[in-house]
Enzyme design. Structure first.
Site, short mmCIF file in Angstrom:
data_model
loop_
_atom_site.label_atom_id
_atom_site.label_comp_id
_atom_site.label_asym_id
_atom_site.label_seq_id
_atom_site.Cartn_x
_atom_site.Cartn_y
_atom_site.Cartn_z
N HIS A 230 0.75 -1.23 -0.07
CA HIS A 230 -0.02 -0.10 0.25
C HIS A 230 0.73 1.14 -0.09
O HIS A 230 2.24 1.06 0.24
CB HIS A 230 -0.97 -0.01 1.20
CG HIS A 230 -2.13 -0.76 1.23
ND1 HIS A 230 -2.20 -2.23 1.39
CD2 HIS A 230 -3.30 -0.47 0.55
CE1 HIS A 230 -3.35 -2.77 1.21
NE2 HIS A 230 -4.05 -1.78 0.73
N LYS B 115 -0.66 4.93 4.61
CA LYS B 115 -1.41 4.12 5.20
C LYS B 115 -1.15 3.98 6.61
O LYS B 115 0.22 3.77 6.83
CB LYS B 115 -1.49 2.91 4.38
CG LYS B 115 -2.48 1.70 5.06
CD LYS B 115 -2.93 0.78 4.22
CE LYS B 115 -3.86 0.05 4.76
NZ LYS B 115 -5.11 0.35 5.08
N1 LIG Z 1 -12.96 -0.71 3.25
C1 LIG Z 1 -12.20 -0.24 1.94
O1 LIG Z 1 -12.76 -0.66 0.69
C2 LIG Z 1 -11.50 0.78 2.00
C3 LIG Z 1 -10.81 1.09 3.35
N2 LIG Z 1 -9.97 2.21 3.40
C4 LIG Z 1 -9.64 2.56 4.81
O2 LIG Z 1 -10.15 3.84 4.99
C5 LIG Z 1 -9.60 4.66 5.82
C6 LIG Z 1 -9.60 6.02 5.26
O3 LIG Z 1 -8.61 6.05 3.97
P1 LIG Z 1 -8.32 7.13 3.16
O4 LIG Z 1 -9.59 7.97 2.74
O5 LIG Z 1 -7.28 6.71 2.15
O6 LIG Z 1 -7.44 8.10 4.34
P2 LIG Z 1 -7.16 9.50 4.33
O7 LIG Z 1 -5.97 9.83 5.33
O8 LIG Z 1 -6.97 10.04 2.99
O9 LIG Z 1 -8.50 10.40 4.77
C7 LIG Z 1 -8.99 10.16 6.26
C8 LIG Z 1 -9.81 11.43 6.45
O10 LIG Z 1 -10.17 11.37 7.70
C9 LIG Z 1 -10.13 12.67 8.42
N3 LIG Z 1 -10.28 12.52 9.83
C10 LIG Z 1 -9.38 12.22 10.71
N4 LIG Z 1 -9.86 12.04 11.81
C11 LIG Z 1 -11.19 12.34 11.73
C12 LIG Z 1 -12.45 12.30 12.59
N5 LIG Z 1 -12.46 12.28 13.86
N6 LIG Z 1 -13.68 12.65 12.34
C13 LIG Z 1 -13.55 12.75 10.67
N7 LIG Z 1 -12.78 12.71 9.91
C14 LIG Z 1 -11.53 12.65 10.38
C15 LIG Z 1 -8.64 13.18 7.91
O11 LIG Z 1 -8.54 14.37 8.01
P3 LIG Z 1 -6.89 15.01 8.33
O12 LIG Z 1 -6.41 14.48 6.89
O13 LIG Z 1 -7.01 16.34 8.47
O14 LIG Z 1 -6.51 14.27 9.51
C16 LIG Z 1 -8.88 12.70 6.36
O15 LIG Z 1 -9.53 13.64 5.59
C17 LIG Z 1 -8.41 3.93 6.28
O16 LIG Z 1 -8.69 3.22 7.36
C18 LIG Z 1 -8.24 2.94 5.07
O17 LIG Z 1 -7.45 1.89 5.37
C19 LIG Z 1 -9.41 2.58 2.38
C20 LIG Z 1 -9.92 2.29 1.04
C21 LIG Z 1 -10.56 1.35 0.80
O1 LIG Z 2 -5.68 2.32 3.21
C1 LIG Z 2 -5.97 2.10 2.05
O2 LIG Z 2 -5.73 2.68 1.01
C2 LIG Z 2 -6.57 0.86 2.00
N1 LIG Z 2 -7.15 0.10 2.90
C3 LIG Z 2 -8.12 -1.07 2.98
C4 LIG Z 2 -7.24 -2.26 3.80
O3 LIG Z 2 -6.79 -1.89 4.93
O4 LIG Z 2 -7.42 -3.20 3.57
C5 LIG Z 2 -8.46 -1.39 1.74
C6 LIG Z 2 -7.60 -1.05 0.42
O5 LIG Z 2 -6.59 -2.04 0.47
C7 LIG Z 2 -6.98 0.05 0.42
#
Ligand SMILES: NC(=O)C1=CN([C@@H]2O[C@H](COP(=O)(O)OP(=O)(O)OC[C@H]3O[C@@H](n4cnc5c(N)ncnc54)[C@H](OP(=O)(O)O)[C@@H]3O)[C@@H](O)[C@H]2O)C=CC1
Ligand SMILES: O=C(O)C1=N[C@H](C(=O)O)C[C@H](O)C1
Length: 238
Positions: A135, A139
């Site tokens: 990744h 992450k």
């Molecule tokens: N299930 C799935 O299919 C997938 C899961 N994921 C998971 O999703 C999560 C997010 O991924 P991603 O979008 O790439 O991460 P990012 O870091 O790009 O986005 C996370 C966001 O959440 C914000 N944030 C932090 N704390 C809070 C809070 N208390 N309330 C609301 N917002 C908050 C951050 O703000 P700031 O940057 O200002 O701290 C940031 O804008 C991860 O856990 C990842 O593993 C990701 C892709 C696919």
């Molecule tokens: O953090 C990510 O980007 C992703 N998180 C998810 C995970 O932890 O499995 C899903 C995807 O792989 C992308």
């Protein structure tokens, strides 16, 4: 459908675009700097909130949305040791959470193939198994949530493995998961079986976040009006 977004990072922004393309309305966007908006009328008007944030705040975000009367779809990973207790709480309080470690259709097909392959390999003890996930460098959690779900699928079907460990196995009954963080990689998961004479590898390689985000919006459409802890197995019938 009226959708609220909790978390406006890489996933939140991609989900917003896809939700609008599918004719939904975004009524509220909550990020780290406007957490009071959980109490706003705009947030409370949502049919469902889609939550992609960081592991340490996911549960409190769910509870704040539930308190506002809004169902949640979430893909945040890295907190799932608490899932059994949360399920009990959701069942007792009649709330709605759709959670998946990975919303991509392709990954969920890959998860089914992974279980099938592990069941076959149960008969062939000369193969060892290990997993690698790659990744992007931002992450926060390792192994990925998807890797843990894939590991669970292997452990359910391969009797000679009883648990997973990070990086290197020290006992034959352990399965190693290696985590690599490099560049902007959206997500690669590889499961490798190796014997003395050959190896068999299966890989899912996400080309972008589109598949994850589309799956989350489709899950939101599926979730509206339902109760309890839901997952991809409730939505995808294969
Ligand atoms: N299930 C799935 O299919 C997938 C899961 N994921 C998971 O999703 C999560 C997010 O991924 P991603 O979008 O790439 O991460 P990012 O870091 O790009 O986005 C996370 C966001 O959440 C914000 N944030 C932090 N704390 C809070 C809070 N208390 N309330 C609301 N917002 C908050 C951050 O703000 P700031 O940057 O200002 O701290 C940031 O804008 C991860 O856990 C990842 O593993 C990701 C892709 C696919
Ligand atoms: O953090 C990510 O980007 C992703 N998180 C998810 C995970 O932890 O499995 C899903 C995807 O792989 C992308």
């Amino acid at each position: 459908m009226k959708i609220a977004l909790i978390g406006y990072g890489k996933m939140g922004k991609t989900i917003e675009r896809i939700a609008l393309e599918r004719g939904h309305e975004i009524v509220s966007v909550i990020d780290i700097d406007n957490l009071d908006d959980f109490e706003s009328d705009a947030f409370k008007s949502a049919d469902v909130a889609i939550e992609f944030t960081v592991p340490k705040v996911a549960l409190s975000n769910y509870r704040r949305a539930f308190a506002a009367g809004v169902a949640v779809v979430s893909g945040t990973t890295g907190w799932t040791d608490e899932l059994p207790a949360l399920k009990k709480e959701i069942d007792e309080t009649g709330k709605t959470l759709f959670w998946s470690s990975n919303f991509s259709l392709g990954v969920n097909i890959f998860m089914a193939v992974n279980k099938y392959l592990a069941a076959i390999m149960n008969q062939f003890p000369n193969y060892n198994v290990e997993m690698t996930e790659v990744h992007h460098t931002q992450k926060l959690d390792a192994p990925s949530g998807t890797a843990i779900t894939l590991a669970d699928g292997i452990l359910e079907n391969l009797n000679r493995k009883t648990g997973w460990v990070k990086e290197t196995e020290t006992k034959p009954e352990e399965m190693a998961i290696k985590s690599i963080r490099e560049g902007q990689v959206p997500g690669i998961h590889t499961i490798r079986y190796e014997s003395e004479v050959d190896s068999i590898e299966i890989t899912h390689d996400a080309k972008s976040r589109e598949g994850f985000a589309l799956g989350a919006v489709v899950a939101a459409e599926f979730t509206a009006g339902k109760k309890g802890l839901l997952g991809m197995g409730d939505m995808l019938k294969f």
